[in-house]
Design a protein around this motif. Sequence first.
Motif, PDB file in Angstrom:
ATOM      1  N   ILE A 566       0.854  -1.207   0.000  1.00  0.00           N
ATOM      2  CA  ILE A 566       0.000   0.000   0.000  1.00  0.00           C
ATOM      3  C   ILE A 566       0.881   1.244   0.000  1.00  0.00           C
ATOM      4  O   ILE A 566       0.609   2.216  -0.724  1.00  0.00           O
ATOM      5  CB  ILE A 566      -0.949  -0.003   1.224  1.00  0.00           C
ATOM      6  CG1 ILE A 566      -1.998  -1.133   1.086  1.00  0.00           C
ATOM      7  CG2 ILE A 566      -1.663   1.341   1.365  1.00  0.00           C
ATOM      8  CD1 ILE A 566      -2.906  -1.276   2.282  1.00  0.00           C
ATOM      9  N   GLN A 570       0.531   3.821  -2.933  1.00  0.00           N
ATOM     10  CA  GLN A 570      -0.060   5.100  -2.552  1.00  0.00           C
ATOM     11  C   GLN A 570       0.841   6.265  -2.958  1.00  0.00           C
ATOM     12  O   GLN A 570       0.383   7.314  -3.400  1.00  0.00           O
ATOM     13  CB  GLN A 570      -0.301   5.111  -1.035  1.00  0.00           C
ATOM     14  CG  GLN A 570      -0.964   6.374  -0.513  1.00  0.00           C
ATOM     15  CD  GLN A 570      -2.387   6.520  -1.053  1.00  0.00           C
ATOM     16  OE1 GLN A 570      -3.146   5.580  -1.100  1.00  0.00           O
ATOM     17  NE2 GLN A 570      -2.743   7.719  -1.487  1.00  0.00           N
ATOM     18  N   LEU A 586      -2.979   3.378  -9.115  1.00  0.00           N
ATOM     19  CA  LEU A 586      -4.283   3.497  -8.468  1.00  0.00           C
ATOM     20  C   LEU A 586      -5.071   2.187  -8.596  1.00  0.00           C
ATOM     21  O   LEU A 586      -5.633   1.680  -7.622  1.00  0.00           O
ATOM     22  CB  LEU A 586      -5.085   4.638  -9.104  1.00  0.00           C
ATOM     23  CG  LEU A 586      -6.490   4.770  -8.521  1.00  0.00           C
ATOM     24  CD1 LEU A 586      -6.491   5.620  -7.272  1.00  0.00           C
ATOM     25  CD2 LEU A 586      -7.457   5.373  -9.530  1.00  0.00           C
ATOM     26  N   LEU A 589      -3.614  -0.452  -6.453  1.00  0.00           N
ATOM     27  CA  LEU A 589      -3.961  -0.197  -5.049  1.00  0.00           C
ATOM     28  C   LEU A 589      -5.372  -0.697  -4.748  1.00  0.00           C
ATOM     29  O   LEU A 589      -5.612  -1.372  -3.734  1.00  0.00           O
ATOM     30  CB  LEU A 589      -3.852   1.309  -4.775  1.00  0.00           C
ATOM     31  CG  LEU A 589      -4.190   1.777  -3.357  1.00  0.00           C
ATOM     32  CD1 LEU A 589      -3.220   1.193  -2.352  1.00  0.00           C
ATOM     33  CD2 LEU A 589      -4.178   3.297  -3.275  1.00  0.00           C
ATOM     34  N   LEU A 593      -6.280  -3.610  -2.056  1.00  0.00           N
ATOM     35  CA  LEU A 593      -7.174  -3.305  -0.934  1.00  0.00           C
ATOM     36  C   LEU A 593      -8.414  -4.199  -0.962  1.00  0.00           C
ATOM     37  O   LEU A 593      -8.857  -4.702   0.066  1.00  0.00           O
ATOM     38  CB  LEU A 593      -7.607  -1.831  -0.988  1.00  0.00           C
ATOM     39  CG  LEU A 593      -6.506  -0.788  -0.701  1.00  0.00           C
ATOM     40  CD1 LEU A 593      -7.038   0.612  -0.934  1.00  0.00           C
ATOM     41  CD2 LEU A 593      -5.979  -0.930   0.716  1.00  0.00           C
ATOM     42  N   VAL A 613      -5.862   5.857   2.509  1.00  0.00           N
ATOM     43  CA  VAL A 613      -6.619   5.949   1.252  1.00  0.00           C
ATOM     44  C   VAL A 613      -7.727   6.965   1.456  1.00  0.00           C
ATOM     45  O   VAL A 613      -8.500   6.874   2.418  1.00  0.00           O
ATOM     46  CB  VAL A 613      -7.226   4.579   0.866  1.00  0.00           C
ATOM     47  CG1 VAL A 613      -8.042   4.716  -0.402  1.00  0.00           C
ATOM     48  CG2 VAL A 613      -6.140   3.550   0.680  1.00  0.00           C
ATOM     49  N   CYS A 617      -9.791   9.224  -3.716  1.00  0.00           N
ATOM     50  CA  CYS A 617      -9.031   8.168  -4.398  1.00  0.00           C
ATOM     51  C   CYS A 617      -9.966   7.023  -4.808  1.00  0.00           C
ATOM     52  O   CYS A 617      -9.907   6.527  -5.932  1.00  0.00           O
ATOM     53  CB  CYS A 617      -7.947   7.677  -3.442  1.00  0.00           C
ATOM     54  SG  CYS A 617      -6.915   6.398  -4.125  1.00  0.00           S
ATOM     55  N   ILE A 618     -10.864   6.646  -3.882  1.00  0.00           N
ATOM     56  CA  ILE A 618     -11.826   5.567  -4.194  1.00  0.00           C
ATOM     57  C   ILE A 618     -12.801   6.042  -5.267  1.00  0.00           C
ATOM     58  O   ILE A 618     -13.166   5.288  -6.170  1.00  0.00           O
ATOM     59  CB  ILE A 618     -12.577   5.109  -2.915  1.00  0.00           C
ATOM     60  CG1 ILE A 618     -11.583   4.507  -1.915  1.00  0.00           C
ATOM     61  CG2 ILE A 618     -13.657   4.079  -3.254  1.00  0.00           C
ATOM     62  CD1 ILE A 618     -12.168   4.155  -0.580  1.00  0.00           C
TER      63      ILE A 618
END
Length: 1928
Positions: A566, A570, A586, A589, A593, A613, A617-618
């Motif tokens: 991560i 990140q 991204l 990641l 996750l 996070v 970002c999500i």
Amino acid sequence: MVLKKKKEIQVDAFFPDERQLEKLQRFSKAEEQNLASLLLHCAQLSNGIQQIQCVKQIMPLVKKMDQNSVCDPMVKACLDILGEMYFSLGVKNPLKKVLASSLNSLPEEFMTLAIQSFVCCLKEELKTTDVYLYRKVLDNLASCMEDFSLGRASIKNLFEEVLQFLQKSLLDIQEENRQNHGNRIVQTQLMHDLLIAIKVSMMLVQKLQENIQGSLWKHHESPVWQSMCSLLKSSTNFLMDATLLQTVQTTSGLAVILFTKAMYEPVEELPSLISDLLLGSVKHTGMPAWFVSNCGTLCVEELPESVRLFLCHGALAMLEWKNGCMGENGEKLLLDIASVLLSLSSELKESSMATSLSRILAIWTNSALAALDSGSPDLKIKLNGMSDVIGKLLEYIYTHWEHPLDAVRHQTKLIFKNLLQIHRTTITGSNEKSDPFFARLLKRLLSLEWHVKGKYASLGCLVECVGTENILRLDRTIPVQILDVMNDQSLAPYASDLLETMFTNHKAHFTLSFQESTWIDQWHDIWVSPLLVILCEGNHDQTTYIIDYYLPKFLKCSPDSLNYMIRILQASADANLGSRSTRGALGALMACLRTARAHGHLELSSIMSSGLVSTECIKQGLVHQHDQVCIDALGLLCETHRSTEIVSVEEMQLIQFFMMYNLNSQSPSVRQQIGSLLRKLFCRIQESSQVLYKLEQNKTKQETLENSTERHPLVILQQYKDFLSSVCDRLFEVLFPGSSHPTRFSALTILGLVAEIFSVPKGQTQVFQLDQEIDSTRVRTLIQCFASTFEEVKVLAFGVLMKLRDVTFDLQDSYDLGLLFQAAMDLSTSTKPYDCVTASYLLNFLVHHKELQHICLGKWVEHNPQIDENTSVSTVEKNTLAVIKLLLMNVEEEIFQAKKSLLQAAASFPMYGRVHCITGAFQQLPLNNLTLAAEWKEMVARLILMSYELSAVVAPVVQSSSPEGLIPMDSDSESASRLEMILHEIQPQDTNDYFMQAKILKEHCKIESERLADCRPMENIHTETRGKERQTCDVTAQMVLVCCWRSMKEVSLLLGTLCKLLPSQAASEPGLITVEQVKNIGDYFKHHLLHSRHRGAFELAYAGFVQLTEMLSRCNNESLRKMPEQWLSCVLEEIKSCDPSSTLCATRRSAGIPFYIQALLASEPKKGKTDLLKMTMKELLSLAVPLNESSSVISQVHALNILRTLFRDTRLGENIMPYVADGIQAAILGFMSPVWAVRNSSTLLFSALITRIFGVKRGRDENSKKNRMTGREFFSRFPSLYPFLLKQLEAVTNTLNSEAEELKIHPSLFLLLLILGRLYPSPMDGAYSALSMAPFVPFIIRCGHSPVYRSREMSGRALVPFVMVNEVPHTVLSLVEGLPDSNSPGIRQNNIHGTLLQVFHLLQSYLETKQLVSSDFQQGLGDIITCTGTKLWLAKRPNPCFVTRAAYLDVLVLLSTHLGKFQKQGTQLFGFWEEMNRVISESELMSSIPYSSAVPGLIQYLQSITKLVISMLLVTAGPDIQSSSSLVAKKVAKPSLSIVHLLHCEFHEVRLLALEAVLLWLKQINSKQIAEEGGGVLCLLIDLEGTLLTMALKEKDLQCFCKVLEILYNMDLRNVLLKTECSIKMNPNELLTWSLNIVDISNSTEVQSIALKFASKLVIHLLQKHHQISEEVLKKWVQLIVYFCGDEQQTEMLLAVAEVLKSVTSFLLISEKLILGLSDTLALWKCVILLLQNEDLVVRDAAAEVIQVAQSEKKSNKGTEFALRVVNAPMALDLAFGILCELLQRWGQIHAGVPILLEWLLGDSDLEGDSETSALEEDDHLFDKGEVNFWAEKLTHVRQLSKHLLLLISMTHLTLPDHGELNRLSRTTLDQAQLVEHLLRTLPPTPEFSKTPEFTRLAIQNERISVCLKILNLLKSDDTCKNENLEN
């Protein structure tokens, strides 16, 4: 994530008879509980589970009783009843097991009494004489012997009787089986009974062995001995009986060895006896007489292979291998068994036998391991890794590790694992890691290519022996190599398993070796770093499979590595967001996750709160351009380890955000994944809500919850409810008119999930109920989904409506229902094929309405009051019967009319729609529980009759020889008779005399054909006929064909449904369908399949026939069950007889005959003996390879065509594999037939077999490693092909080597090379392989002398796999040495060419190998270079043949390119370069070419010499040559030809190659692949601009012109423009005008696209340099871009425009100042918006990159933390409108811009014109599905634009009260509003079904107008304060 619900256990209760009850009542006491009263209470319970509780109380009660109770009659009576109870219960009943368990703890004093009771019951059981009741007795005997002391004691007491019963049962079952021959169902049952009987006999001998030892054996007359002999004899008979099930034979093999072991003395001699039996060396002298008399059939020299196999199994399983019990004889037997099994492996090819053999070999390895523990030193030597036995076993493993059967592959892995263990046992004490056997094995395995699946499991086993570290020492790149393999799904599971084994072993090694955790970084470098690189940059498939298969395993092994991953991802996520083809940091990641959360390695809340996070970002992940990143981001939110984890508010908000932009996904797999993930989320909400309800009810727990969490349960539940409500609002919102198919599919799927998961079970409060969200508008919306042209949407809508049917019917009034029913009836007779499907769904929905009879059906069909009064009849059944009756009445009337005029039927009432609705109605019925049997029986009879009548009406069209050519369009009124005449004229002409005699064209045939042509007018002419309502209607040929074909299809499906769904009973009983009816249906299908000539016709019948045959195979009625066999025999007999009067069609690939046979064979049960398949294949193969010339050609053609179909049928699976070798032989021999038809059918068969053997070709690469296998594997699976192919190849090469000059071509050469080219040798080939590939090599080399160019080419490719890598230099040298010298006599160019092609392909594969660094390789390469120098005359002018010159040059190019790439040095190489320069300087390229391009091989030669020149230019430009001071190097450094010379060549092929090279070099420089210092390629490109500009003006060849433009586009424009003036006398503006003219006038998309890109680059360059460009030119440029954005443009052009728009974004689209002017800039923005709505995903993604550029600049300018950049098209569209509104503010152009945007909003459709056009199109295009096919949704675009406009107006308080443009717009909008209102009123009732396109178009325009009016009213308002709630 969601936990599986526990399965409820069913327990059948024990019900005593009256006698038993009476006995218990007599002894029971009311005042106290005794044993009898407890049993009585137990007997009175009806629940089995309660009885279990009761039985458990028996023993405690018995133990309390005193010892005197033994004499109590009550105890005796109770024990009797317990015995009877035990024996009456079924074997699988848990109650029986509980009873046995309780009785096991019976006190000692009661044991005698209990045994007496059980013995008494057992005696009764053993008196059973009914064969079909034996199973129950056998089950009871088995139960008694399984951990039940009482049962075992009872059997001990009755040992003789039990033995005699078993002996009798075996004989009786065998006899009963013989009498029931042919009755599959009964035979299967008897087989299982027989199996149990044999198993129980074995159990008896094993568990009660003490009973049969000692004195009993001394008397051979004793009953026990006699019974044992009988059992042994029966077992031997079963073992030898091949008609029995294989499991019975296998078990009999075990029984024979077990019984013999129990009876044989002395025991030490037993292994020798078994060895002799297996090896066929039994001598009767010295053998016991009893053995010979009972097992005499086994004492022969040649036992059947299967019997030997089962005896081996018996010996391995039943003899004691541990502790050296059997001494030397045992060791000999062990080795003998191995040799027998290995010899059988080449004989037994049938799938079940191959599986058994592999399993038995695995058992042998286990036995060998057991024997080694206490074995002699001699055995250790014989089982060492280097021994013969182990060598042969390894051969078996290498041959079978890629076997098509999973079971065989799995066993092969076990065998290999055990072999390694065996070797380890034999070398105990020495160092395993340096053991030569392991080292050799490892080296050979690593040298295999990674596409070999067996490599992975074997390496995994070896890792456990030698350790990962040792493997990595050999090659550190192995982890990366394995990860690279994971882009292939078939290899990914194997690769991930191997990686898991390796990194786990490596971690364990590090943990033991290093005390501290310093090793973790080194471990991460090896295992994590390559993983992250691939996750960020790998292709879609590779990353997906790594995430699915590898990541979970990795995180499980090392959860601590997650933080490391991560942290790294990140750090680069913001910079590396990925693209449409890569995930970027991204995406990687999100994947990590998601996987970690799903497997419980992290909590989402903790990583979000810790800031690891962010929500943004999500969000970026949720709308990413890469589908899989979106799915991973959604998965991160939806998947958790705990199914009751509470869903947070943030998660719910993110899900809502996701649903705004992702429902319109065109990818079915993405839609399916979205549904699957949301299901998990909804289940989590549902399950966590139940927990919250319980917490709320329990106050004490609530207090603890309040202390531990922030949210109150009721608050959370309310949030859940609000969230689900908003989700449903969104889903109904997107079901607007004109919404795309993907959107509807997604929305309806999710609605279905909500309805299913939140349904209300009894006694449970539900957090959300969908029916509370439903109103009449939403019901109408769902019903309108039936009008979709995609059936899957109809299915989903129907499913949702059915889940909500109570509320939907309450919200529908009777008028609406009446209209819907009327619409369904109208649609059922529509001429549009998809309308009847809509009708079917509507009717299926309406039949659930209780009042349907009264509301709708009353006026159509008469009521039957008896049915109405009968309340036991379900609504659905009553309504369905009435609807089918109504449809049937209609269709009967229509058939009557169609008999008069088929043309009129086709135009006005095609009948297939009604039949489709009838078939659909049957799907709804509870078929096993119909109440109205009499009515249904009558209905079925009428339906069958109707089907035959309809079929008869349409059959003439469908069965005509060429129905597509049938165009019955005539203007006379006698259309029906005209149709008859046409049908008569086009009767099939291809009867079987086609093969018998040549056709003689008679004069009158010509006249007939001319007359036929005359009566087939042009396509657009229509026939006018009068419909039944006297309106004029047009009949097209397509209408007639659709009517007839669809009618035939629906009839077939209806008949199939009737057979399949309705219970068929014996003729004596009243059934819904009789045996006679089923037989007639069978005859109907048979007729259509065997006599139709057109594929479509018999495919339609095939669908129904398959349903019939499947029903027949399961049928109880014997006459029906035998029908498939009879039909098969009849048709095979007819094919064999080849009667000239036969109507079977021998052309058209035998038409329907293969389908007919395929359906009959596919319905045969797979697990049986497949006798029909065996019989059919035997017959067909004998016909396909006729022994004598006189055999019928027609029979052979039929056989070949049928075989092809059978080999292609996947349902026959592995059962067809034993016939593959014979099929290949038939195809190759058939290819040599003088008859074309046989050759044609043979080719088709051969193609099917290649696919069946090597698998379906998934890629375009002809020489892909995937569709190949090793020679050893191929020939061991098909051993008969080894001598056959070798013999054929020899025959072929003999014809090629004759010295005569005439052309001799052997027909089968091509097929042989095709097969051989797919084989390759394996490094695992050892000395034990009898099937060596070496004998083929000389023959393949000789095939290179073929006079056919393609055959020479194929022989070149076919040779490569047969030559091992280390043999290549030797083979190449011998081939080159075999080439003639320039003065050799009788030079044959064909031979030279074939040899050179072989050299070329061998060298190519050799130079691609990974052993480039080895000294052997360098030596071999040096020898090859030296040798090629001796034959250089072949590349020069002395060789007159251009083709062979080109071939030799290709070899030189290969060497030159390789040496140049690796920059090898040395005097030998300088000599080579010098020779190359000489070849070039003496070539035709140096002087003018005195030939025309028509000279054979000239172009090929020029291309090859050009490649050599280019290769040499690269070498001479290299730093090594340039910097070398030697004289030779200086000579080489001066190239003979420059690139400019090539560009001026008169042959465009040469110019094209030169241009391609220049372009490649240019791209390499631009991408910084080549270091710029040191000159290199740069010096080759100096001063090329002028030459290229001149070429651009003069070049006539299209491809060359394209390349020139592409090179200019890739060059630095500053340099290009400098040369423009002097080279082509143009200034920059003229160059721009010229390039725009090219775009305008060219007909080539390729030229237009590159010219537009070049012109655009020029425009930006000139504008940036403040160069003046005329407004006219800029306008033209903008207009061209706008023109090329149209939907009708090709994808290539659209992508070019998207690229152009991306390149101008920064400078023109989002600049601070308007450079082009508002209208042109908005025109370009409109292009972006159009491309974002294009149907092609690639175009949308390319256009989204414009938004990416805009957002990136916005981020860098404003410094915002996170901006959505790499987004999908729906999000990009929303952002585009937002950016545009911001830009209008920035430019100060709101007043001018808003009216333009309003015009976009309103659209520019001509409503009346559109309606007329669509009406015309409807008539012309039956299958046109309208705009629904497109991805774009007009209302999505409208709603997004209006949202941003309203926002802009509210923010700027904009009003334009007196704006002239606005007033004009208002008038237009109001006019359109009136027109739409008028057009909507003119539509008929339920227009959504009857006029779907018009209704959709008007509904869309209606919303556009209303939104437009709303905004216009706001803009006209003076009071800007009213703009507060504009968005509502």
